[in-house]
Design a protein around this motif. Structure first.
Motif, mmCIF file in Angstrom:
data_model
loop_
_atom_site.group_PDB
_atom_site.id
_atom_site.type_symbol
_atom_site.label_atom_id
_atom_site.label_comp_id
_atom_site.label_asym_id
_atom_site.label_seq_id
_atom_site.Cartn_x
_atom_site.Cartn_y
_atom_site.Cartn_z
ATOM 1 N N GLY A 49 2.891 -2.363 -2.840
ATOM 2 C CA GLY A 49 3.924 -1.329 -2.827
ATOM 3 C C GLY A 49 4.046 -0.640 -4.179
ATOM 4 N N ASP A 50 5.112 0.176 -4.287
ATOM 5 C CA ASP A 50 5.323 0.941 -5.526
ATOM 6 C C ASP A 50 5.572 0.042 -6.732
ATOM 7 O OD1 ASP A 50 5.081 3.268 -4.131
ATOM 8 O OD2 ASP A 50 7.245 3.555 -3.839
ATOM 9 N N ASP A 51 6.043 -1.192 -6.462
ATOM 10 C CA ASP A 51 6.353 -2.101 -7.565
ATOM 11 C C ASP A 51 5.102 -2.728 -8.175
ATOM 12 O OD1 ASP A 51 5.875 -3.385 -5.172
ATOM 13 O OD2 ASP A 51 7.530 -4.816 -5.345
ATOM 14 N N GLU A 71 -4.742 -1.182 -0.974
ATOM 15 C CA GLU A 71 -4.109 0.015 -0.420
ATOM 16 C C GLU A 71 -2.690 0.131 -0.959
ATOM 17 O OE1 GLU A 71 -2.726 1.443 3.969
ATOM 18 O OE2 GLU A 71 -4.386 0.040 3.851
ATOM 19 N N HIS A 72 -2.414 1.242 -1.615
ATOM 20 C CA HIS A 72 -1.065 1.477 -2.143
ATOM 21 C C HIS A 72 -0.220 2.146 -1.060
ATOM 22 C CE1 HIS A 72 1.829 2.486 -5.439
ATOM 23 N NE2 HIS A 72 2.274 3.197 -4.425
ATOM 24 N N VAL A 73 0.851 1.490 -0.647
ATOM 25 C CA VAL A 73 1.715 2.055 0.399
ATOM 26 C C VAL A 73 2.906 2.735 -0.283
ATOM 27 C CG1 VAL A 73 3.119 1.534 2.440
ATOM 28 C CG2 VAL A 73 1.044 0.185 1.958
ATOM 29 N N ASP A 74 2.928 4.083 -0.191
ATOM 30 C CA ASP A 74 4.014 4.827 -0.840
ATOM 31 C C ASP A 74 5.365 4.421 -0.283
ATOM 32 O OD1 ASP A 74 2.662 6.293 -2.678
ATOM 33 O OD2 ASP A 74 2.176 7.918 -1.258
ATOM 34 N N GLY A 75 6.303 4.142 -1.171
ATOM 35 C CA GLY A 75 7.654 3.770 -0.744
ATOM 36 C C GLY A 75 7.755 2.315 -0.308
ATOM 37 N N GLY A 76 6.636 1.584 -0.336
ATOM 38 C CA GLY A 76 6.655 0.192 0.132
ATOM 39 C C GLY A 76 6.937 -0.800 -0.982
ATOM 40 N N LYS A 77 7.170 -2.043 -0.566
ATOM 41 C CA LYS A 77 7.387 -3.132 -1.523
ATOM 42 C C LYS A 77 6.308 -4.179 -1.310
ATOM 43 C CE LYS A 77 11.186 -5.430 -2.659
ATOM 44 N NZ LYS A 77 12.416 -6.194 -2.391
ATOM 45 N N THR A 78 5.821 -4.748 -2.392
ATOM 46 C CA THR A 78 4.763 -5.758 -2.345
ATOM 47 C C THR A 78 5.293 -7.053 -1.712
ATOM 48 O OG1 THR A 78 3.779 -4.734 -4.287
ATOM 49 C CG2 THR A 78 3.137 -7.011 -3.845
ATOM 50 N N VAL A 101 5.035 -4.811 2.756
ATOM 51 C CA VAL A 101 3.930 -3.932 3.180
ATOM 52 C C VAL A 101 2.922 -4.628 4.106
ATOM 53 C CG1 VAL A 101 4.012 -2.285 1.276
ATOM 54 C CG2 VAL A 101 2.730 -4.422 1.004
#
Ligand code: AMP
Length: 313
Positions: A49-51, A71-78, A101
Protein backbone atom coordinates in the motif's frame (compact mmCIF):
# COMPACT_ATOMS: atom_id res chain seq x y z
CA UNK A 1 18.86 -19.65 -12.42
CA UNK A 2 16.18 -17.53 -10.81
CA UNK A 3 13.78 -17.86 -7.95
CA UNK A 4 10.36 -16.28 -7.53
CA UNK A 5 8.60 -15.79 -4.19
CA UNK A 6 4.98 -14.96 -3.54
CA UNK A 7 3.86 -14.37 0.02
CA UNK A 8 3.12 -11.61 2.43
CA UNK A 9 4.96 -8.31 2.25
CA UNK A 10 4.14 -6.85 5.61
CA UNK A 11 4.53 -4.54 8.50
CA UNK A 12 4.86 -6.51 11.74
CA UNK A 13 4.41 -5.49 15.36
CA UNK A 14 6.24 -8.00 17.53
CA UNK A 15 6.83 -8.46 21.26
CA UNK A 16 9.19 -11.08 22.66
CA UNK A 17 10.59 -11.47 26.21
CA UNK A 18 13.62 -9.47 24.98
CA UNK A 19 11.92 -6.37 23.61
CA UNK A 20 9.43 -5.17 21.06
CA UNK A 21 9.01 -3.33 17.79
CA UNK A 22 5.81 -1.43 16.98
CA UNK A 23 6.25 -1.49 13.21
CA UNK A 24 8.95 -3.18 11.20
CA UNK A 25 9.34 -4.60 7.74
CA UNK A 26 8.30 -8.25 7.63
CA UNK A 27 6.21 -10.72 5.73
CA UNK A 28 6.91 -14.24 4.63
CA UNK A 29 8.06 -13.25 1.12
CA UNK A 30 10.39 -10.57 2.48
CA UNK A 31 12.15 -12.85 4.98
CA UNK A 32 12.39 -15.54 2.32
CA UNK A 33 13.77 -13.24 -0.38
CA UNK A 34 16.42 -11.67 1.85
CA UNK A 35 17.75 -15.09 2.86
CA UNK A 36 17.64 -16.50 -0.67
CA UNK A 37 19.40 -13.41 -2.06
CA UNK A 38 22.68 -14.76 -0.64
CA UNK A 39 22.52 -17.59 -3.19
CA UNK A 40 20.64 -16.59 -6.33
CA UNK A 41 18.56 -13.96 -8.14
CA UNK A 42 15.21 -13.54 -6.38
CA UNK A 43 12.01 -11.73 -7.41
CA UNK A 44 9.11 -10.99 -5.12
CA UNK A 45 5.49 -10.80 -6.20
CA UNK A 46 2.81 -9.31 -3.97
CA UNK A 47 0.89 -6.12 -3.23
CA UNK A 48 1.83 -3.19 -0.98
CA UNK A 49 0.00 0.00 0.00
CA UNK A 50 0.86 3.69 0.18
CA UNK A 51 2.60 3.13 3.52
CA UNK A 52 5.31 1.03 1.79
CA UNK A 53 7.97 3.53 0.88
CA UNK A 54 11.52 3.88 -0.42
CA UNK A 55 13.07 2.75 2.87
CA UNK A 56 11.27 -0.61 2.58
CA UNK A 57 12.08 -1.06 -1.12
CA UNK A 58 15.70 -0.23 -0.32
CA UNK A 59 16.00 -3.13 2.11
CA UNK A 60 15.13 -5.48 -0.74
CA UNK A 61 17.00 -3.81 -3.58
CA UNK A 62 20.19 -3.40 -1.49
CA UNK A 63 20.32 -7.20 -1.37
CA UNK A 64 19.68 -7.37 -5.14
CA UNK A 65 16.08 -8.58 -4.82
CA UNK A 66 13.97 -7.72 -7.90
CA UNK A 67 10.91 -5.70 -6.92
CA UNK A 68 9.34 -5.19 -10.41
CA UNK A 69 6.45 -7.53 -9.56
CA UNK A 70 5.60 -5.79 -6.31
CA UNK A 71 2.26 -4.16 -7.05
CA UNK A 72 1.60 -0.77 -5.48
CA UNK A 73 -2.11 -0.39 -4.71
CA UNK A 74 -3.03 3.30 -4.67
CA UNK A 75 -4.90 4.24 -1.50
CA UNK A 76 -4.23 0.79 -0.01
CA UNK A 77 -2.57 -0.31 3.20
CA UNK A 78 0.15 -2.96 3.43
CA UNK A 79 -0.59 -6.32 5.10
CA UNK A 80 -0.18 -6.04 8.87
CA UNK A 81 0.56 -8.72 11.46
CA UNK A 82 0.84 -8.32 15.22
CA UNK A 83 2.14 -11.16 17.33
CA UNK A 84 4.00 -12.05 20.48
CA UNK A 85 6.13 -14.82 21.92
CA UNK A 86 6.40 -15.95 25.52
CA UNK A 87 9.45 -17.83 26.80
CA UNK A 88 8.74 -20.73 24.43
CA UNK A 89 9.96 -18.93 21.34
CA UNK A 90 8.82 -21.81 19.14
CA UNK A 91 5.21 -20.68 19.50
CA UNK A 92 4.03 -17.47 17.81
CA UNK A 93 0.80 -16.03 19.23
CA UNK A 94 -1.11 -14.01 16.62
CA UNK A 95 -2.87 -10.95 18.11
CA UNK A 96 -4.02 -9.30 14.88
CA UNK A 97 -3.93 -10.00 11.13
CA UNK A 98 -5.04 -7.28 8.69
CA UNK A 99 -4.97 -8.56 5.10
CA UNK A 100 -5.50 -5.03 3.67
CA UNK A 101 -4.21 -5.01 0.06
CA UNK A 102 -4.05 -8.83 0.07
CA UNK A 103 -7.87 -8.85 0.36
CA UNK A 104 -8.37 -8.32 -3.42
CA UNK A 105 -4.97 -9.33 -4.70
CA UNK A 106 -4.78 -11.16 -8.03
CA UNK A 107 -1.21 -12.15 -8.80
CA UNK A 108 0.00 -10.87 -12.18
CA UNK A 109 3.45 -12.04 -13.14
CA UNK A 110 5.85 -10.36 -15.53
CA UNK A 111 7.34 -12.51 -18.31
CA UNK A 112 10.59 -12.59 -16.36
CA UNK A 113 8.92 -13.99 -13.24
CA UNK A 114 6.85 -16.47 -15.24
CA UNK A 115 10.11 -17.92 -16.56
CA UNK A 116 11.56 -18.61 -13.08
CA UNK A 117 13.08 -22.07 -12.68
CA UNK A 118 12.25 -22.20 -8.96
CA UNK A 119 9.28 -20.81 -7.06
CA UNK A 120 8.44 -20.42 -3.40
CA UNK A 121 4.79 -20.07 -2.44
CA UNK A 122 5.33 -18.51 0.97
CA UNK A 123 2.58 -18.35 3.54
CA UNK A 124 -0.50 -16.60 2.10
CA UNK A 125 -4.05 -17.57 1.13
CA UNK A 126 -3.67 -20.92 -0.73
CA UNK A 127 -5.76 -19.93 -3.80
CA UNK A 128 -3.26 -17.13 -4.39
CA UNK A 129 -0.43 -19.64 -4.07
CA UNK A 130 -2.07 -21.86 -6.67
CA UNK A 131 -2.70 -18.87 -8.96
CA UNK A 132 1.04 -18.15 -9.01
CA UNK A 133 1.96 -21.82 -9.44
CA UNK A 134 -0.27 -22.07 -12.50
CA UNK A 135 1.44 -19.12 -14.17
CA UNK A 136 4.94 -20.57 -13.70
CA UNK A 137 5.15 -23.19 -16.43
CA UNK A 138 8.94 -23.19 -16.59
CA UNK A 139 9.45 -24.03 -12.92
CA UNK A 140 11.08 -27.36 -12.06
CA UNK A 141 11.18 -26.85 -8.29
CA UNK A 142 8.21 -25.36 -6.45
CA UNK A 143 8.04 -25.18 -2.66
CA UNK A 144 5.15 -24.18 -0.41
CA UNK A 145 4.69 -23.07 3.20
CA UNK A 146 1.44 -22.47 5.06
CA UNK A 147 0.10 -22.00 8.57
CA UNK A 148 -2.70 -22.97 10.98
CA UNK A 149 -4.93 -20.06 9.84
CA UNK A 150 -5.22 -21.50 6.32
CA UNK A 151 -5.51 -25.10 7.54
CA UNK A 152 -8.50 -23.94 9.61
CA UNK A 153 -10.15 -21.67 7.07
CA UNK A 154 -9.11 -22.92 3.59
CA UNK A 155 -8.13 -26.58 4.00
CA UNK A 156 -9.42 -27.75 0.60
CA UNK A 157 -7.72 -24.88 -1.23
CA UNK A 158 -4.54 -25.67 0.63
CA UNK A 159 -4.71 -29.35 -0.37
CA UNK A 160 -5.14 -28.28 -4.02
CA UNK A 161 -2.14 -25.96 -3.79
CA UNK A 162 -0.05 -28.70 -2.14
CA UNK A 163 -1.05 -31.06 -4.95
CA UNK A 164 0.66 -28.71 -7.43
CA UNK A 165 4.10 -28.42 -5.76
CA UNK A 166 7.30 -30.48 -5.37
CA UNK A 167 8.17 -29.56 -1.83
CA UNK A 168 6.24 -28.65 1.31
CA UNK A 169 8.04 -26.84 4.15
CA UNK A 170 5.87 -26.48 7.22
CA UNK A 171 6.12 -26.51 11.01
CA UNK A 172 5.83 -30.01 12.38
CA UNK A 173 2.72 -29.09 14.42
CA UNK A 174 1.06 -27.73 11.26
CA UNK A 175 1.91 -30.88 9.28
CA UNK A 176 0.20 -32.94 11.99
CA UNK A 177 -2.77 -30.58 11.99
CA UNK A 178 -3.11 -30.64 8.19
CA UNK A 179 -3.03 -34.43 7.96
CA UNK A 180 -4.75 -35.10 11.33
CA UNK A 181 -1.89 -37.48 11.92
CA UNK A 182 -0.02 -37.34 15.26
CA UNK A 183 2.98 -39.30 13.95
CA UNK A 184 5.31 -36.99 11.99
CA UNK A 185 6.67 -39.72 9.66
CA UNK A 186 3.14 -40.68 8.69
CA UNK A 187 2.12 -37.02 8.39
CA UNK A 188 5.02 -36.48 5.96
CA UNK A 189 3.99 -39.57 3.97
CA UNK A 190 0.39 -38.33 3.83
CA UNK A 191 1.58 -34.98 2.45
CA UNK A 192 3.72 -36.77 -0.17
CA UNK A 193 0.62 -38.78 -1.14
CA UNK A 194 -1.01 -35.43 -2.07
CA UNK A 195 1.70 -34.88 -4.72
CA UNK A 196 4.96 -33.37 -3.39
CA UNK A 197 8.13 -35.46 -3.54
CA UNK A 198 9.75 -33.83 -0.50
CA UNK A 199 8.58 -32.57 2.87
CA UNK A 200 10.56 -30.46 5.31
CA UNK A 201 9.22 -30.42 8.87
CA UNK A 202 10.49 -27.28 10.60
CA UNK A 203 10.97 -27.78 14.32
CA UNK A 204 11.91 -24.31 15.55
CA UNK A 205 15.02 -24.26 17.75
CA UNK A 206 15.24 -28.06 17.47
CA UNK A 207 16.04 -27.89 13.77
CA UNK A 208 14.37 -29.45 10.77
CA UNK A 209 13.76 -32.87 9.21
CA UNK A 210 13.65 -33.72 5.51
CA UNK A 211 11.53 -36.57 4.17
CA UNK A 212 11.76 -37.81 0.60
CA UNK A 213 10.30 -40.98 -0.84
CA UNK A 214 13.60 -42.79 -0.23
CA UNK A 215 15.24 -41.08 2.70
CA UNK A 216 15.14 -39.12 5.91
CA UNK A 217 17.58 -36.50 7.14
CA UNK A 218 17.40 -34.35 10.27
CA UNK A 219 19.51 -31.44 11.39
CA UNK A 220 19.53 -29.74 14.80
CA UNK A 221 19.15 -25.99 15.08
CA UNK A 222 22.38 -24.01 15.33
CA UNK A 223 23.12 -23.73 19.09
CA UNK A 224 22.59 -19.99 19.55
CA UNK A 225 22.95 -18.37 22.96
CA UNK A 226 20.97 -15.31 22.00
CA UNK A 227 17.60 -15.52 20.31
CA UNK A 228 15.81 -12.18 20.19
CA UNK A 229 12.93 -12.60 17.73
CA UNK A 230 12.01 -15.84 15.91
CA UNK A 231 9.68 -14.08 13.43
CA UNK A 232 10.64 -15.09 9.92
CA UNK A 233 12.90 -17.97 10.94
CA UNK A 234 10.84 -20.46 8.92
CA UNK A 235 10.93 -18.25 5.83
CA UNK A 236 14.64 -17.64 6.20
CA UNK A 237 15.14 -21.40 6.42
CA UNK A 238 13.15 -21.81 3.21
CA UNK A 239 15.19 -19.01 1.60
CA UNK A 240 18.49 -20.72 2.37
CA UNK A 241 17.15 -24.11 1.30
CA UNK A 242 15.57 -23.10 -2.02
CA UNK A 243 18.11 -20.37 -2.74
CA UNK A 244 20.92 -22.93 -2.63
CA UNK A 245 19.02 -25.50 -4.70
CA UNK A 246 18.15 -22.88 -7.33
CA UNK A 247 21.78 -21.79 -7.46
CA UNK A 248 23.11 -25.29 -8.18
CA UNK A 249 20.33 -26.12 -10.69
CA UNK A 250 17.99 -29.12 -10.92
CA UNK A 251 20.54 -31.57 -12.43
CA UNK A 252 22.80 -31.18 -9.40
CA UNK A 253 20.10 -31.92 -6.80
CA UNK A 254 20.91 -35.22 -5.11
CA UNK A 255 20.87 -36.43 -1.49
CA UNK A 256 24.13 -34.66 -0.69
CA UNK A 257 22.85 -31.39 -2.14
CA UNK A 258 19.64 -31.67 -0.14
CA UNK A 259 21.66 -32.06 3.06
CA UNK A 260 23.61 -28.95 2.13
CA UNK A 261 20.36 -27.14 1.41
CA UNK A 262 19.08 -28.11 4.87
CA UNK A 263 22.28 -26.76 6.35
CA UNK A 264 22.04 -23.44 4.50
CA UNK A 265 18.42 -23.24 5.64
CA UNK A 266 19.46 -23.67 9.28
CA UNK A 267 22.29 -21.17 8.89
CA UNK A 268 20.01 -18.47 7.46
CA UNK A 269 17.32 -19.10 10.11
CA UNK A 270 19.91 -18.87 12.88
CA UNK A 271 21.03 -15.41 11.73
CA UNK A 272 17.46 -14.19 11.32
CA UNK A 273 16.54 -14.81 14.97
CA UNK A 274 19.52 -12.94 16.43
CA UNK A 275 17.80 -9.54 16.02
CA UNK A 276 14.27 -8.22 15.42
CA UNK A 277 12.68 -8.63 12.01
CA UNK A 278 15.09 -8.24 9.10
CA UNK A 279 17.70 -6.30 11.13
CA UNK A 280 20.34 -9.05 11.31
CA UNK A 281 20.03 -10.26 7.74
CA UNK A 282 20.36 -6.68 6.46
CA UNK A 283 23.87 -6.46 7.89
CA UNK A 284 24.85 -10.07 7.16
CA UNK A 285 27.83 -10.86 4.93
CA UNK A 286 28.67 -13.85 2.75
CA UNK A 287 31.70 -14.45 4.95
CA UNK A 288 29.51 -14.90 8.02
CA UNK A 289 27.21 -17.27 6.12
CA UNK A 290 30.16 -19.35 4.94
CA UNK A 291 31.75 -19.53 8.40
CA UNK A 292 28.56 -20.78 10.02
CA UNK A 293 28.05 -23.26 7.18
CA UNK A 294 31.56 -24.67 7.81
CA UNK A 295 30.74 -25.12 11.50
CA UNK A 296 27.70 -27.16 10.52
CA UNK A 297 29.42 -29.20 7.81
CA UNK A 298 30.54 -32.04 9.99
CA UNK A 299 26.90 -32.86 10.68
CA UNK A 300 25.80 -32.67 7.05
CA UNK A 301 28.29 -35.36 6.05
CA UNK A 302 26.16 -37.96 7.79
CA UNK A 303 24.60 -40.35 5.31
CA UNK A 304 20.84 -40.14 4.86
CA UNK A 305 19.13 -43.15 6.43
CA UNK A 306 16.67 -45.08 4.26
CA UNK A 307 13.29 -45.02 5.98
CA UNK A 308 12.94 -48.85 5.91
CA UNK A 309 15.93 -49.13 8.26
CA UNK A 310 14.08 -47.21 10.91
CA UNK A 311 11.39 -49.86 11.21
CA UNK A 312 12.56 -52.55 13.64
CA UNK A 313 11.19 -56.08 14.08
P1 AMP B 1 7.48 -17.17 10.11
O1 AMP B 1 8.64 -17.56 9.26
O2 AMP B 1 6.46 -18.24 10.18
O3 AMP B 1 7.89 -16.66 11.47
O4 AMP B 1 6.74 -15.96 9.34
C1 AMP B 1 6.71 -14.67 9.83
C2 AMP B 1 6.02 -13.72 8.88
O5 AMP B 1 4.76 -14.22 8.48
C3 AMP B 1 5.76 -12.37 9.55
O6 AMP B 1 6.69 -11.43 9.08
C4 AMP B 1 4.30 -12.03 9.18
O7 AMP B 1 4.21 -10.79 8.51
C5 AMP B 1 3.87 -13.14 8.26
N1 AMP B 1 2.51 -13.61 8.52
C6 AMP B 1 1.90 -13.79 9.72
N2 AMP B 1 0.63 -14.22 9.54
C7 AMP B 1 0.44 -14.34 8.21
C8 AMP B 1 -0.66 -14.72 7.36
N3 AMP B 1 -1.85 -15.08 7.85
N4 AMP B 1 -0.48 -14.73 6.03
C9 AMP B 1 0.70 -14.38 5.51
N5 AMP B 1 1.76 -13.98 6.24
C10 AMP B 1 1.65 -13.96 7.57
Amino acid sequence: MSLLAVGSIAFDAVRTPFGERARMLGGSAVHFALAASFFTEVSVVGPVGDDFGDAEYDVLTTRGVRTDDIEHVDGGKTFFWRGHYDYDLNVAHTDDTQLNVFGDFEPKLSDHSRGSESVFLANIQPDLQLGVRQQCNAASLVGLDSMNLWIDTARESLRRAIGAVDLVLMNDAELRMLTEQPNLVRAARDVMAMGPRMVVAKQGEYGAALFTEESFFALPGYPLEEVVDPTGAGDSFAGGFLGYLDAIGPEAVDDQALRRAMTYGSVMASFNVERFGTERVQSLTHGEVNRRFEEFKVITHLEAVPLELRVFG
